[in-house]
Design a protein around this motif. Structure first.
Motif, PDB file in Angstrom:
ATOM      1  N   GLN A 137      -4.033   6.907 -22.004  1.00  8.11           N
ATOM      2  CA  GLN A 137      -5.110   6.000 -22.320  1.00  8.11           C
ATOM      3  C   GLN A 137      -5.919   5.210 -21.333  1.00  8.11           C
ATOM      4  N   THR A 138      -5.070   5.317 -20.025  1.00  5.51           N
ATOM      5  CA  THR A 138      -5.703   4.509 -18.954  1.00  5.51           C
ATOM      6  C   THR A 138      -5.395   5.226 -17.825  1.00  5.51           C
ATOM      7  N   VAL A 139      -6.245   5.620 -17.034  1.00  2.00           N
ATOM      8  CA  VAL A 139      -5.863   6.537 -15.843  1.00  2.00           C
ATOM      9  C   VAL A 139      -6.242   5.703 -14.546  1.00  2.00           C
ATOM     10  N   HIS A 140      -5.333   5.599 -13.669  1.00  2.12           N
ATOM     11  CA  HIS A 140      -5.590   4.732 -12.217  1.00  2.12           C
ATOM     12  C   HIS A 140      -5.529   5.691 -11.204  1.00  2.12           C
ATOM     13  N   ARG A 141      -6.620   5.428 -10.396  1.00  2.88           N
ATOM     14  CA  ARG A 141      -6.055   6.550  -9.173  1.00  2.88           C
ATOM     15  C   ARG A 141      -6.245   5.591  -7.651  1.00  2.88           C
ATOM     16  N   LEU A 142      -5.236   6.069  -7.058  1.00  2.38           N
ATOM     17  CA  LEU A 142      -4.968   5.183  -5.912  1.00  2.38           C
ATOM     18  C   LEU A 142      -4.890   6.218  -4.351  1.00  2.38           C
ATOM     19  N   THR A 143      -5.892   6.037  -3.620  1.00  5.16           N
ATOM     20  CA  THR A 143      -6.025   6.676  -2.615  1.00  5.16           C
ATOM     21  C   THR A 143      -5.204   6.047  -1.188  1.00  5.16           C
ATOM     22  N   LEU A 144      -4.016   6.699  -0.848  1.00  2.00           N
ATOM     23  CA  LEU A 144      -3.210   6.159   0.071  1.00  2.00           C
ATOM     24  C   LEU A 144      -3.664   5.803   1.306  1.00  2.00           C
ATOM     25  N   ASP A 145      -4.734   6.443   1.887  1.00  2.00           N
ATOM     26  CA  ASP A 145      -5.345   6.173   3.354  1.00  2.00           C
ATOM     27  C   ASP A 145      -5.864   4.815   3.051  1.00  2.00           C
ATOM     28  N   ASP A 146      -6.513   4.334   1.776  1.00  2.00           N
ATOM     29  CA  ASP A 146      -7.153   3.299   1.770  1.00  2.00           C
ATOM     30  C   ASP A 146      -6.123   2.133   1.256  1.00  2.00           C
ATOM     31  N   GLY A 147      -5.168   2.674   0.702  1.00  2.00           N
ATOM     32  CA  GLY A 147      -4.053   1.712   0.086  1.00  2.00           C
ATOM     33  C   GLY A 147      -3.464   0.845   1.132  1.00  2.00           C
ATOM     34  N   ILE A 148      -3.305   1.471   2.299  1.00  2.00           N
ATOM     35  CA  ILE A 148      -2.559   0.708   3.608  1.00  2.00           C
ATOM     36  C   ILE A 148      -3.190  -0.534   4.058  1.00  2.00           C
ATOM     37  N   ASN A 149      -4.540  -0.623   3.435  1.00  2.00           N
ATOM     38  CA  ASN A 149      -5.366  -1.790   3.937  1.00  2.00           C
ATOM     39  C   ASN A 149      -5.451  -2.727   3.114  1.00  2.00           C
ATOM     40  N   PHE A 150      -4.583  -2.332   1.961  1.00  2.00           N
ATOM     41  CA  PHE A 150      -4.577  -3.554   0.729  1.00  2.00           C
ATOM     42  C   PHE A 150      -3.121  -3.495   0.214  1.00  2.00           C
ATOM     43  N   LEU A 151      -2.174  -3.572   1.069  1.00  2.00           N
ATOM     44  CA  LEU A 151      -0.617  -3.363   0.768  1.00  2.00           C
ATOM     45  C   LEU A 151      -0.342  -4.527  -0.154  1.00  2.00           C
ATOM     46  N   ASP A 152      -0.911  -5.805   0.187  1.00  2.00           N
ATOM     47  CA  ASP A 152      -0.466  -6.970  -0.458  1.00  2.00           C
ATOM     48  C   ASP A 152      -1.179  -6.904  -1.964  1.00  2.00           C
ATOM     49  N   THR A 153      -2.328  -6.338  -2.132  1.00  2.00           N
ATOM     50  CA  THR A 153      -2.893  -6.358  -3.320  1.00  2.00           C
ATOM     51  C   THR A 153      -1.999  -5.226  -4.259  1.00  2.00           C
ATOM     52  N   ILE A 154      -1.549  -4.146  -3.623  1.00  2.00           N
ATOM     53  CA  ILE A 154      -0.666  -3.148  -4.504  1.00  2.00           C
ATOM     54  C   ILE A 154       0.701  -3.600  -4.863  1.00  2.00           C
ATOM     55  N   LEU A 155       1.406  -4.117  -3.612  1.00  2.00           N
ATOM     56  CA  LEU A 155       2.741  -4.451  -3.766  1.00  2.00           C
ATOM     57  C   LEU A 155       2.791  -5.834  -4.194  1.00  2.00           C
ATOM     58  N   GLY A 156       1.843  -6.623  -4.075  1.00  2.00           N
ATOM     59  CA  GLY A 156       2.018  -8.205  -4.471  1.00  2.00           C
ATOM     60  C   GLY A 156       2.529  -8.923  -3.453  1.00  2.00           C
ATOM     61  N   THR A 157       2.641 -10.325  -3.602  1.00  2.00           N
ATOM     62  CA  THR A 157       3.248 -11.135  -2.610  1.00  2.00           C
ATOM     63  C   THR A 157       4.028 -12.383  -3.487  1.00  2.00           C
ATOM     64  N   THR A 158       4.723 -13.242  -2.648  1.00  2.00           N
ATOM     65  CA  THR A 158       5.357 -14.197  -3.704  1.00  2.00           C
ATOM     66  C   THR A 158       4.521 -15.045  -4.334  1.00  2.00           C
ATOM     67  N   SER A 159       3.238 -15.045  -4.031  1.00  2.00           N
ATOM     68  CA  SER A 159       2.365 -16.037  -4.888  1.00  2.00           C
ATOM     69  C   SER A 159       1.505 -15.290  -5.829  1.00  2.00           C
ATOM     70  N   HIS A 160       1.411 -14.161  -5.775  1.00  2.00           N
ATOM     71  CA  HIS A 160       0.705 -13.316  -6.881  1.00  2.00           C
ATOM     72  C   HIS A 160       1.190 -12.148  -7.099  1.00  2.00           C
ATOM     73  N   PRO A 161       1.106 -11.489  -8.206  1.00  2.00           N
ATOM     74  CA  PRO A 161       1.468 -10.239  -8.716  1.00  2.00           C
ATOM     75  C   PRO A 161       0.550  -9.150  -8.137  1.00  2.00           C
ATOM     76  N   GLY A 162       1.071  -7.838  -7.828  1.00  2.00           N
ATOM     77  CA  GLY A 162       0.332  -6.907  -7.347  1.00  2.00           C
ATOM     78  C   GLY A 162      -0.015  -5.864  -8.161  1.00  2.00           C
ATOM     79  N   LEU A 163      -0.622  -4.706  -8.142  1.00  2.00           N
ATOM     80  CA  LEU A 163      -1.138  -3.806  -9.049  1.00  2.00           C
ATOM     81  C   LEU A 163       0.051  -3.264  -9.987  1.00  2.00           C
ATOM     82  N   LEU A 164       1.185  -2.965  -8.928  1.00  2.00           N
ATOM     83  CA  LEU A 164       2.339  -2.322  -9.592  1.00  2.00           C
ATOM     84  C   LEU A 164       2.993  -3.233 -10.530  1.00  2.00           C
ATOM     85  N   ASP A 165       2.744  -4.469 -10.508  1.00  2.00           N
ATOM     86  CA  ASP A 165       3.221  -5.513 -11.365  1.00  2.00           C
ATOM     87  C   ASP A 165       2.557  -5.440 -12.579  1.00  2.00           C
TER      88      ASP A 165
END
Length: 969
Positions: A99-127
């Protein structure tokens, strides 16, 4: 907010959208976007090969198992179409998973690690995604192992660890919520890693559905079907319909090497090809809706430099298929003419002034064959009268029941030396017996070579004599490597062929051509040729192949040596530069030398005059006296003079180059640099790690190259002071193309220079003498390659037994005794461990790259060709135009003086001849120096050795030109 921040990490990379269905995507443009796919399967699934069938079967098994939620991992090399297949899988998955499809390009993902994995102050994409069981996450793997910094490497490692857990256990550690959470979405991953990587890293209990995606190179037979499907998807974008891929266009795609990013490259080429076709139809509406070779791969350098004559000039194939090319020509034209010429030479007048056949032989054939080489290579051998007679005898022998033998093993190794010896003897015979002025002896020369062809033809199959033993064939082989034409088959076109009719013959395409039916006369595998030296362009492979794979191409002059070799390296594009592919041979190089000597020998009277000797010695015929002996010795010496000069130059240049390099470094390097090099090497040695660990320290991202940041990280591990980093990096040179093996070799060489510098200041003479006498380690291999070969148990260290096995490797100028090798081992084992690490091994061996003179000597080819061409062209311009006037005397026919005077005679004046000769010599000299520079660059030979050979060529060219342009010549 999370998705908008991570926008750049998400892409919809599809060039081709498949199937009619609206799917919601997270994209860079917005949080939700809809993409409508056309009702067409992925082109990657097309084709009838076993690999294509297996791929479709694996995909179908995934779709049939609708209740499965295990990760799906598409494993295959870059450019195999994994991303496109991932889209196909997503479409076919049950709707409750997509129903929803997400695509993640890992070469770009390493530049947005906090956004994907989250931090102590905000959730990430995986959350955000973790609880969405109706979602599919498409992971597009890293396209390259290379990273730009240590920080990027660490971030990539962290991302890989998270994804490994995500894929293998269906969970991840949430930094925001501080506990391990389950991850419910279905995962479809694209990776270059093999399945074994996941089982080793995630454990044997790891469960996933693996789909192995083959590369385009592995499924060449599917290219036609894949390209046709892609064309159907793209053609409407250009207002085209029903565009077909022509037979020749398909061949163009099959010929290309789809080694890197094949899927994207094919997309691009088809897109550009359709764009060109649409542009053509705008100004010519009658152009057929077909992609031709001219539309495809027009930007690929390897394709742009070739003109495919069999496609661009179609009637050429009809000519080649004729039995007159070359079978009937050899039987009904060449052989009778050859017999007639020999009869005229033997029975007719014995001087060129009276014998037209003798004039044509010496003043016509020689300049003619020299002018043919640059254009048609070795084609003379295809119509050679020696083998025309040999073929007749071979057919007679087989008809009489003679069983022809396979070629003997000695022919390949010993043949060139035999051809050299025979050629030397023939040139001596030509000079001492004055063959150009003797019809009977000239005929004897022709019959001698014919005898060799006949004897070998009735003993061995095909043309052993031509390929390995014939002196004229050996000369032709050398000059043919410069040819502007080629007969080639690309390996990919032969996949699945079991008959090899191009080699063995017997094709139904040539039922009436006995010559072509035998297959390749030289027994060559056309798709494995490195150069055009052995191919005689008999076109038997073209005539026999039912697939029409062999091609007759026009190409730049001397392409076998890599292009563009006539341009200075500094102005060339690195992506266009290629190494020489010519297979060199010492004895063939020697033939080049004596050919140049033969030109000097024709000016022996002038040479004797200039040295104050009696010029009549050059005219002394065979006799048992001192004058003839002197003539023979002088002829022998002059034939060997160019070769001797180049050998002396090379033997002098090798130690001189080493000495100059060592002294230059000793004089220019600062004490601080020497101390830093010594500290670096000894730190590497005392670290005492195995080979794999040493390599990993210097190539931390595993991409096969060593970047500056990786060098600095290695320095840090070795406790090198930080202030020395830039100094050492400068000594190691530019990072482009730098491998671990080359870095270790460079450091070892620098270390040896320091060791020599610390022995005290030595003069050039002492250094030169040392370089001449020491028993160097001679090889083209790197130390890492040698170490790996010796390390039989793959422990990463060398035992004493493994080290002493070097005596059988042929690495030294002189073989070392077991006692000497044991002494070397004890000297190297500074840590006393009874085994050697790589740096201990390297510490006692000064390595020289073993480059024989023939590797550089082929650079003399253009000069040898120019010298021969200039001389024989001059003779032809003087005498060939007199051939008709000499016909009456040839047949002893009396004609009146008036009629004799009416016969046309063409003789060029001396000044014109000299202009032509000087022009040929100048062009060939420039080409020779350029080719020598190219070969030196290919073999990493320094400027001293190149300059020595360039000087030798200059001397040779100057002497030859001086003799040609002298009034007495």
């Amino acid at each position: 907010a999370t998705l908008s921040t991570a926008a750049a990490a998400f892409q919809i990379p599809n060039t081709f959208r498949h199937r009619t269905r609206t799917v919601t995507h997270q994209s860079a443009a917005s949080n939700d976007s809809a993409a409508t796919f056309s009702d067409t399967p992925s082109p990657i699934l097309e084709g009838g090969s076993t690999k294509a069938i297996r791929l479709r079967k694996q995909m179908q098994e995934v779709w049939n198992d609708s209740g499965n939620t295990l990760p799906i991992i598409l494993s295959g090399p870059k450019g195999s179409g994994k991303s496109e297949l991932a889209e196909e899988i997503v479409y076919q998955l049950p709707s409750w998973q997509t129903q929803t499809v997400h695509r993640l390009t890992l070469d770009d993902g390493i530049n947005f690690l906090d956004t994907i994995l989250g931090t102590t102050s905000h959730p990430g994409l995986l959350d955000d995604l973790s609880i969405q069981a109706n979602t599919t996450l498409v992971l597009k793997g890293f396209q390259s192992q290379h990273v730009d910094s240590k920080g990027s490497l660490d971030r990539r490692g962290e991302l890989i660890d998270v994804l490994d857990t995500l894929v293998s256990k269906g969970q991840f550690y949430s930094t925001y919520e501080n506990y391990t959470k389950a991850f419910l979405p279905r995962i479809v991953g694209c990776t270059q890693r093999p399945p074994q990587y996941f089982t080793e890293r995630c454990g044997k209990d790891f469960k996933a559905t693996f789909i192995k995606v083959p590369s385009f190179e592995q499924r060449k037979s599917d290219i036609k079907a894949i390209a046709a499907a892609k064309i159907k998807l793209l053609e409407s974008n250009f207002g085209l319909s029903n565009v077909q891929l022509s037979k020749e266009g398909r061949q163009r795609l099959l010929d290309h090497r789809w080694e890197v990013d094949g899927d994207a490259e094919l997309d691009s080429e088809l897109y550009n090809g359709l764009e060109l076709l649409a542009s053509e139809k705008k100004w010519n509406p009658f152009v057929t809706d077909s992609l031709e070779p001219r539309h495809l791969l027009v930007n690929a350098y390897n394709e742009k430099i070739r003109k495919r004559l069999l496609y661009d000039v179609p009637f050429l194939r009809n000519i080649i298929m004729s039995p007159w090319v070359f079978g009937k020509t050899l039987t009904y034209i060449v052989t009778p003419v050859f017999i007639l010429v020999n009869l005229i030479l033997i029975l007719g007048p014995q001087t060129r002034e009276e014998n037209a056949a003798l004039t044509i032989f010496w003043a016509g054939w020689w300049p003619g064959i020299m002018l043919v080489f640059p254009f048609l290579g070795r084609i003379w051998c295809a119509v050679c009268p020696f083998m025309a007679v040999g073929n007749l005898f071979q057919e007679f022998a087989t008809n009489m029941g003679v069983q022809l033998k396979k070629w003997p093993s000695w022919a390949k190794e010993g043949g060139p030396a035999f051809a050299f010896g025979l050629f030397y003897a023939i040139l001596m015979w030509e000079e001492l017996w004055d063959l150009p002025q003797s019809g009977a002896l000239s005929a004897c020369l022709l019959l001698l070579i014919t005898a060799g062809a006949v004897v070998n033809s009735v003993m061995y199959e095909k043309r052993l004599w031509c390929r390995y033993l014939c002196p004229i064939g050996a000369m032709n082989k050398m000059f043919a490597t410069l040819s502007m034409t080629e007969v080639r088959t690309w390996k990919s076109n032969c996949e699945g062929c079991t008959t090899a009719e191009c080699i063995n013959g017997g094709s139904p395409t040539v039922p009436y051509d006995n010559y072509a039916l035998k297959g390749c006369t030289m027994d060559l595998k056309n798709n494995q040729l490195r150069d055009m030296g052995d191919c005689v362009m008999c076109m038997s492979c073209v005539a026999n192949c039912q697939r029409e794979s062999p091609e007759f191409n026009l190409r730049p002059l001397g392409q076998d040596y890599g292009l563009p070799w006539l341009l200075p390296k500094s102005i060339q594009k690195s992506e266009n530069m290629a190494l020489s592919q010519v297979e060199t041979n010492f004895w063939l190089f020697c033939i080049v030398c004596i050919l140049q000597g033969s030109v000097l020998l024709h000016y022996l009277p002038k040479i004797l005059t200039d040295f104050g000797m009696d010029p009549t010695i050059a005219t002394v015929g065979p006799a048992l006296n001192a004058s003839f002996a002197t003539h023979a010795l002088l002829a022998f010496a002059i034939l060997g003079f160019p070769g001797g000069l180049s050998f002396i130059a090379d033997k002098t240049a090798i130690p001189l180059e080493s000495s100059v390099k060592v002294l230059q470094r000793q004089l220019t390097r600062k004490p601080a640099e020497n101390a830093a090099i010594k500290t670096l090497y000894e730190s590497m040695l005392r670290q005492n790690v195995d080979l794999s660990a040493a390599i990993k320290e210097w190539d931390q991202d595993g991409d096969g190259t060593v970047s500056d940041w990786e060098v600095k990280e290695a320095f840090k591990l070795l406790a090198i002071p930080e202030y020395e980093y830039d100094m050492l990096l400068n000594l190691l040179g530019d990072e482009e193309g730098r491998t671990v093996s080359s870095v270790f070799d460079d450091i070892q060489e620098l270390y040896f220079d320091v060791q020599e510098a610390q022995q005290g200041s030595r003069g050039l003479a002492a250094t030169f003498k040392n370089q001449l006498s020491e028993n160097d380690f001679e090889t083209k291999l790197t130390f890492v390659e040698i170490f790996n070969r010796l390390d039989k148990d793959k422990s990463g260290f060398l035992s004493r037994e493994e080290f002493t096995s070097m005596s059988k490797g042929g690495y030294f100028k002189k073989s070392l005794s077991e006692e000497e090798l044991n002494d070397l081992f004890d000297q190297a084992d500074v840590l006393g461990a009874g085994r050697l690490n790589l740096f201990e091994f390297m510490s006692i061996l000064r390595k020289n790259v073993k480059i024989g003179i023939q590797e550089i000597g082929y650079g003399y080819l253009p000069l040898a060709w120019g010298s021969l061409t200039a001389y024989w062209l001059g003779l032809g311009m003087q005498e060939l135009g007199l051939t008709l006037a000499r016909v009456p005397s040839t047949f002893n026919v009396w004609i009146s003086q008036g009629l004799r005077d009416s016969i046309p005679q063409y003789v060029f004046d001396t000044s014109t001849i000299h202009v032509v000769q000087a022009s040929v010599m100048l062009v060939s000299y420039i080409a020779s120096v350029a080719l020598t520079q190219k070969l030196c660059d290919d073999n990493r030979i320094g400027p001293v050795r190149f300059a020595t050979h360039a000087t030798t060529q200059s001397i040779g060219a100057a002497i030859t030109l001086y003799l040609m342009l002298s009034p007495e010549a």
